[in-house]
Design a protein around this motif. Structure first.
Motif, short mmCIF file in Angstrom:
data_model
loop_
_atom_site.label_atom_id
_atom_site.label_comp_id
_atom_site.label_asym_id
_atom_site.label_seq_id
_atom_site.Cartn_x
_atom_site.Cartn_y
_atom_site.Cartn_z
N GLN A 403 0.83 -1.21 0.00
CA GLN A 403 0.00 0.00 0.00
C GLN A 403 0.87 1.26 0.00
O GLN A 403 0.56 2.25 -0.68
CB GLN A 403 -0.93 -0.01 1.21
N LEU A 404 1.97 1.22 0.75
CA LEU A 404 2.89 2.37 0.75
C LEU A 404 3.55 2.53 -0.61
O LEU A 404 3.76 3.66 -1.08
CB LEU A 404 3.96 2.18 1.83
N CYS A 405 3.87 1.41 -1.27
CA CYS A 405 4.44 1.49 -2.61
C CYS A 405 3.45 2.12 -3.59
O CYS A 405 3.83 2.93 -4.45
CB CYS A 405 4.86 0.10 -3.09
N LYS A 406 2.17 1.76 -3.47
CA LYS A 406 1.15 2.36 -4.31
C LYS A 406 1.04 3.86 -4.05
O LYS A 406 0.93 4.66 -4.99
CB LYS A 406 -0.21 1.69 -4.06
N LYS A 407 1.09 4.22 -2.79
CA LYS A 407 1.01 5.64 -2.42
C LYS A 407 2.19 6.43 -2.96
O LYS A 407 2.07 7.60 -3.34
CB LYS A 407 0.94 5.77 -0.91
N ALA A 408 3.36 5.76 -3.04
CA ALA A 408 4.59 6.44 -3.47
C ALA A 408 4.66 6.68 -4.97
O ALA A 408 5.49 7.48 -5.43
CB ALA A 408 5.80 5.64 -3.01
N GLU A 409 3.84 5.97 -5.74
CA GLU A 409 3.92 6.08 -7.19
C GLU A 409 3.75 7.52 -7.64
O GLU A 409 2.75 8.16 -7.35
CB GLU A 409 2.87 5.18 -7.84
N GLY A 410 4.76 8.04 -8.34
CA GLY A 410 4.72 9.40 -8.84
C GLY A 410 5.16 10.46 -7.86
O GLY A 410 5.25 11.64 -8.21
N ASP A 411 5.46 10.09 -6.61
CA ASP A 411 5.87 11.05 -5.59
C ASP A 411 7.33 10.76 -5.24
O ASP A 411 7.64 9.85 -4.46
CB ASP A 411 4.98 10.91 -4.35
N VAL A 412 8.25 11.54 -5.79
CA VAL A 412 9.68 11.28 -5.65
C VAL A 412 10.13 11.35 -4.20
O VAL A 412 10.84 10.47 -3.70
CB VAL A 412 10.49 12.27 -6.51
N GLU A 413 9.73 12.39 -3.49
CA GLU A 413 10.20 12.56 -2.12
C GLU A 413 9.64 11.49 -1.19
O GLU A 413 10.33 11.00 -0.30
CB GLU A 413 9.84 13.96 -1.60
N PHE A 414 8.38 11.12 -1.39
CA PHE A 414 7.80 10.05 -0.56
C PHE A 414 8.51 8.73 -0.84
O PHE A 414 8.81 7.96 0.09
CB PHE A 414 6.30 9.91 -0.84
N THR A 415 8.79 8.45 -2.12
CA THR A 415 9.50 7.23 -2.49
C THR A 415 10.89 7.21 -1.87
O THR A 415 11.33 6.19 -1.33
CB THR A 415 9.61 7.09 -4.01
N LYS A 416 11.58 8.34 -1.95
CA LYS A 416 12.93 8.40 -1.39
C LYS A 416 12.91 8.14 0.11
O LYS A 416 13.72 7.37 0.64
CB LYS A 416 13.55 9.78 -1.68
N GLY A 417 11.98 8.76 0.81
CA GLY A 417 11.87 8.54 2.24
C GLY A 417 11.53 7.10 2.58
O GLY A 417 12.06 6.52 3.54
N LEU A 418 10.65 6.50 1.78
CA LEU A 418 10.26 5.11 2.00
C LEU A 418 11.47 4.18 1.85
O LEU A 418 11.70 3.30 2.70
CB LEU A 418 9.17 4.73 1.00
N LEU A 419 12.24 4.37 0.80
CA LEU A 419 13.37 3.49 0.54
C LEU A 419 14.54 3.74 1.49
O LEU A 419 15.28 2.81 1.84
CB LEU A 419 13.83 3.65 -0.91
N LEU A 420 14.71 4.97 1.93
CA LEU A 420 15.78 5.26 2.89
C LEU A 420 15.50 4.65 4.26
O LEU A 420 16.40 4.55 5.09
CB LEU A 420 15.99 6.77 3.02
N GLY A 421 14.27 4.21 4.48
CA GLY A 421 13.97 3.52 5.72
C GLY A 421 14.78 2.26 5.89
O GLY A 421 15.04 1.80 7.01
N SER A 422 15.24 1.68 4.76
CA SER A 422 16.06 0.46 4.84
C SER A 422 17.40 0.71 5.51
O SER A 422 18.04 -0.23 6.01
CB SER A 422 16.28 -0.11 3.44
N MET A 423 17.84 1.98 5.57
CA MET A 423 19.13 2.30 6.18
C MET A 423 19.11 2.09 7.69
O MET A 423 20.16 2.12 8.35
CB MET A 423 19.54 3.73 5.85
N ASP A 424 17.94 1.86 8.26
CA ASP A 424 17.84 1.61 9.70
C ASP A 424 18.57 0.34 10.12
O ASP A 424 18.84 0.14 11.30
CB ASP A 424 16.37 1.52 10.13
#
Length: 435
Positions: A403-424
């Protein structure tokens, strides 16, 4: 190599057991800092089986500071830009994301590179780059055909660590090799990077390796098939199905894909090979016959979720698969292993430079186990449950990540924040330096 005087340092030498990717990366990073390293490896060569091929964003800073990431393109490697989960029946997308937004994500924090996109290269090719760097750039020492049988230095107050190793002779078939002699090799520390069947870990804990083995069988292949050109697949694709789940992820620029798929447990290697054409025709888009693709490597694997009780006992330490295991869906095994290595390097170099004492190695054990239990185990387990879901049609409605991936579609900053969560999954040990 940094100019150092070992006589003025708190220790002189680290012995690494295992010439796999984590052991080689550890050797390169320690050597780069001027620390003397000796690798011992039971085999006569690097492992050529198809294992990990994708190194996620948390691992990229370690490959970058080793000077390896810039060498990937000339070796046929690439960066992953798109990922999706797909339906089995028609292979249409359920959800996905554009990982290309991480091209400049490293500017967010003080990483060794600004490009944190997942790197792709077959492990045997990455191993070859790491080995060449260790031997030619740092004049490193590696002893092939040295099969470690025992490890010491875990006792309180030990001033040295050591391994006993059998020097093997004979042909290339390791099962028929003979023992020429047994030697004892010493160092200030021994690090076990010798994989799931680690002799170093067994020397510390016997057969104790808490966790579970999944009641599932997977087959990993390296396969040439035109997923992108003919079927508009992304760089990495996960097909959701309770029986015919699979991953197809591009690993080189010339169109080689890692195709990993589920199989019936308990069959022989010959039976899995016999079933492979039927599996590919059933599950791959286009229902190809054997003459429409080319398999380069083929290996069955069991999947495990396990973590050693400790990653440090005295002067003996563990990293990567010797320390913890997880299923391969999502690449957290090798990514987590490389993050282990980066943390251990920071601990060793902190001691070497007089900015930390040996207690930081206990912190390494504590924090890396914590990251395994709270992130690696949890996320990788859910990754496998997702791709093998018994009700694919309703998975999106039950899956917060999709659902978060669907929400991120087309939103660069949201996608970047979502993927940077893996750095935890990373931990900054340098914050504990005392000087």
């Amino acid at each position: 190599m940094a100019e150092t005087s070992t006589s003025a340092r708190p220790f002189k030498k680290v012995l690494i057991v295992g010439a796999g990717p984590s052991g080689l990366l550890l050797a390169v990073l320690l050597s780069k800092h001027g620390i003397l390293v000796h690798i011992v490896e039971a085999s006569h060569e690097l492992d050529q089986q198809p294992r990990a091929a994708h190194y996620g964003p948390p691992a990229i800073p370690e490959l970058a500071r080793a000077g390896i990431i810039d060498l990937l393109p000339e070796s046929g490697g690439m960066r992953l830009n798109s990922m999706s989960w797909r339906r089995f029946e028609d292979h249409t997308r359920v959800a996905g994301f554009n990982g290309g937004v991480l091209r400049d994500a490293g500017s967010v924090e003080a990483f060794a590179t600004e490009d944190l996109r997942t790197a792709c290269l077959p492990m045997q090719d990455l191993d070859a780059i790491l080995l060449d760097t260790f031997l030619t750039k740092y004049n490193g020492q590696i002893s092939w055909r040295h099969r470690v049988t025992n490890v010491g230095g875990q006792e309180n107050g030990s001033e040295k660590a050591w391994v006993e190793a059998e020097i093997l002779t004979g042909g290339l078939d390791m099962t028929k090799a003979t023992v020429a002699e047994t030697v004892r090799l010493e160092a200030d520390y021994v690090v076990g990077c010798d994989g799931a069947q680690s002799i170093v870990r067994k020397s510390l804990f016997g057969n104790e390796y808490p966790g579970k083995t999944w009641d599932a069988q997977i087959i990993a292949t390296n396969t040439y098939y035109d997923f992108a050109g003919k079927f508009d697949f992304d760089d990495a694709n996960f097909i959701i199905h309770p029986e015919h789940f699979f991953m197809a992820a591009k690993i080189t620029k010339d169109g080689l894909y890692r195709v990993t798929y589920g199989e019936t447990p308990g069959l022989t290697l010959e039976q899995y090979r016999e079933r492979q054409p039927w599996k590919f025709e059933t599950m791959l888009p286009g229902h190809p016959k054997p003459d429409e693709y080319k398999i380069v490597n083929f290996s069955p694997y069991r999947m495990h979720q396990r973590c050693a009780p400790k990653f440090r006992v005295g002067r003996v330490l563990l990293a990567s698969d010797a320390a913890h295991l997880c299923n391969p869906w999502g690449g957290l095994g090798i990514t987590g292993g490389f993050v282990d290595v980066g943390g251990l390097v920071d601990c060793f170099t902190g001691i070497w430079d007089g900015r930390a004492d040996e207690s930081i190695l206990d912190l390494y054990s504590e924090k890396r186990i914590e990251k395994y239990k709270t992130i690696i185990d949890v996320v990788s387990s859910e990754n496998f449950r997702r791709v093998s879901d018994s009700d694919p049609d309703s998975r999106l409605s039950r899956d917060e990540w999709l659902q978060l991936c669907k929400k991120a579609e087309g939103d660069v900053e949201f996608t970047k924040g979502l993927l940077l969560g893996s750095m935890d999954v990373r931990y900054d040990f340098t914050q504990h330096y005392t000087k």
